[in-house]
Design an enzyme around this catalytic site. Structure first.
Site, PDB file in Angstrom:
ATOM      1  N   CYS A  71      40.246  52.125  37.870  1.00 15.72           N
ATOM      2  CA  CYS A  71      41.293  53.120  37.609  1.00 15.72           C
ATOM      3  C   CYS A  71      42.657  52.587  38.033  1.00 15.72           C
ATOM      4  CB  CYS A  71      40.969  54.416  38.344  1.00 15.72           C
ATOM      5  SG  CYS A  71      42.134  55.759  38.022  1.00 15.72           S
ATOM      6  N   CYS A  82      36.630  61.111  41.609  1.00 15.53           N
ATOM      7  CA  CYS A  82      37.043  62.449  41.183  1.00 15.53           C
ATOM      8  C   CYS A  82      36.125  63.045  40.133  1.00 15.53           C
ATOM      9  CB  CYS A  82      38.481  62.424  40.678  1.00 15.53           C
ATOM     10  SG  CYS A  82      38.745  61.373  39.221  1.00 15.53           S
TER      11      CYS A  82
END
EC number: 2.8.1.13
Length: 357
Positions: free
Chosen positions: A103, A200
């Site tokens: 990410c 997440c």
């Protein structure tokens, strides 16, 4: 006046980063990256994720209090392609991925930086605990943060020279306590906000359930085998296991048992003793040389093989143009394919790669 886009997660670190840059005279724009959320947003909210609606609300309030422009940008397709798809494929291949590293490189930097430059920004900035320095050889490199306990350089090792040249990390000079003190002093509502959930999109840590839902395919059980290939019992599917794991194996052998190897081609999980999970050598690919042009044969470094690993002395050996070996002075426990190995000299990140064996 230089323009900087600050990636704002709604947390205290990125909020203080925006404040520090404004105080330093930059033209600051706040941006929250919308990358993923539950259909009902519920589990993200409950687990303090960085991409729920409350995170956007917090970031917007901070931007308003700092009197800076604020936008929400949609990066869902980039996140799915570079992080979620990768996460699933790695587990299916018997490896243990680090989605936060992917990410950082491909979404928080590559995608956000591209879009920020398109709107006229000179830099992007984040609330990461790391520092960027220019070395005598002219290269940009990461330096460990002022507080070792919060240092995040391990998860940033694969940033490129171009990305580093256009990045600011203002909180790297501060401790977490100092950052919270700054936030409280200027009245930010997020001064005492807890740190966000690490992964997440799997907030309940049920990787197997997530992968089944994501792929629409049931996970196939297989055999536990010993290091000689003898069948010991049945496992629940290779994505449930990682090298070095002892707890939750679901098999009783009357002695301590550890995952030594995962074999996706035969759907086997190899079980052995604690001694079996130590090795003095690893092979890595997908290399990123940061402080140097390339890794040299015989280079001595400190290698970290996981986020919370203290690091151990090793010598780099060139295997090919795309692979290197890392030979440790002392055997290391649970070297895990799919995880990053990151090399340091002092506080400077030399570079790193992905462990393949």
């Amino acid at each position: 006046m230089k323009k900087v886009v600050v990636g704002m997660s709604g947390g205290v670190d990125s909020s203080v980063a925006a404040y520090l840059l404004k105080e330093a005279g930059y033209d600051v724009i706040g941006v929250t990256m919308q990358i993923w959320q539950d259909e009902d947003n519920q589990t993200v909210e409950e687990n303090g994720g960085c991409c729920g609606l409350s995170a956007v609300d917090d970031a917007r309030r901070v931007a308003n209090s700092l009197d800076i422009p604020y936008y929400v940008m949609n990066f869902k397709s980039e996140f799915k392609a570079n992080v979620m798809d990768y996460f699933v494929k790695e587990y299916q291949a018997g490896r243990t991925p680090n989605p936060c590293i992917a990410c950082n490189r491909y979404v928080k930097w590559e995608s956000l930086l591209t879009r920020s430059l398109q709107i006229g920004a000179d830099y992007i900035a984040t609330g990461h605990y790391a520092r960027i320095v220019t070395l005598p050889n002219g290269r940009f490199a990461l330096k460990k943060s002022a507080t070792a306990a919060k240092d995040q350089t391990y998860a940033l090792y694969n940033l490129t020279q171009d990305q580093l040249s256009k990045t600011l990390m203002p909180v790297g000079e501060y401790t977490k306590e100092e950052v919270r003190e700054i936030a409280a002093k200027i009245g930010l509502l997020v001064a005492n906000k807890p740190d966000s959930q690490e992964i997440c999109f799997v907030p309940d840590n049920n990787y197997a359930g997530f992968i089944e839902d994501y792929t629409g395919q049931k996970i196939i059980p297989g055999n536990f085998v010993d290091t000689k290939g003898n069948i010991l019992g049945r496992h629940q599917g290779i994505i449930h296991y990682t090298v070095g794991q002892r707890k939750g194996l679901g098999i009783a052998l009357g002695r301590p048992a550890f995952v030594v190897e995962i074999r996706p081609e035969t759907n086997e999980v190899v079980i052995g003793s604690n001694d079996d999970i130590f090795t003095d050598r690893l092979i890595a690919n997908k290399l990123n040389a940061m402080a140097v042009e390339e890794f040299e044969d015989g280079m001595e470094v400190i290698a970290k093989i996981r986020y919370n690993h203290e690091g151990s002395k090793c010598t780099i050996r060139k295997v090919s143009d795309t692979e290197i070996a890392c030979e440790f002075e002392t055997p290391q426990r649970a070297v895990t394919p799919g995880q990053a190995v990151v090399f340091y000299q002092g506080d400077i990140v030399v570079g790193g790669g992905t462990i393949i064996k």
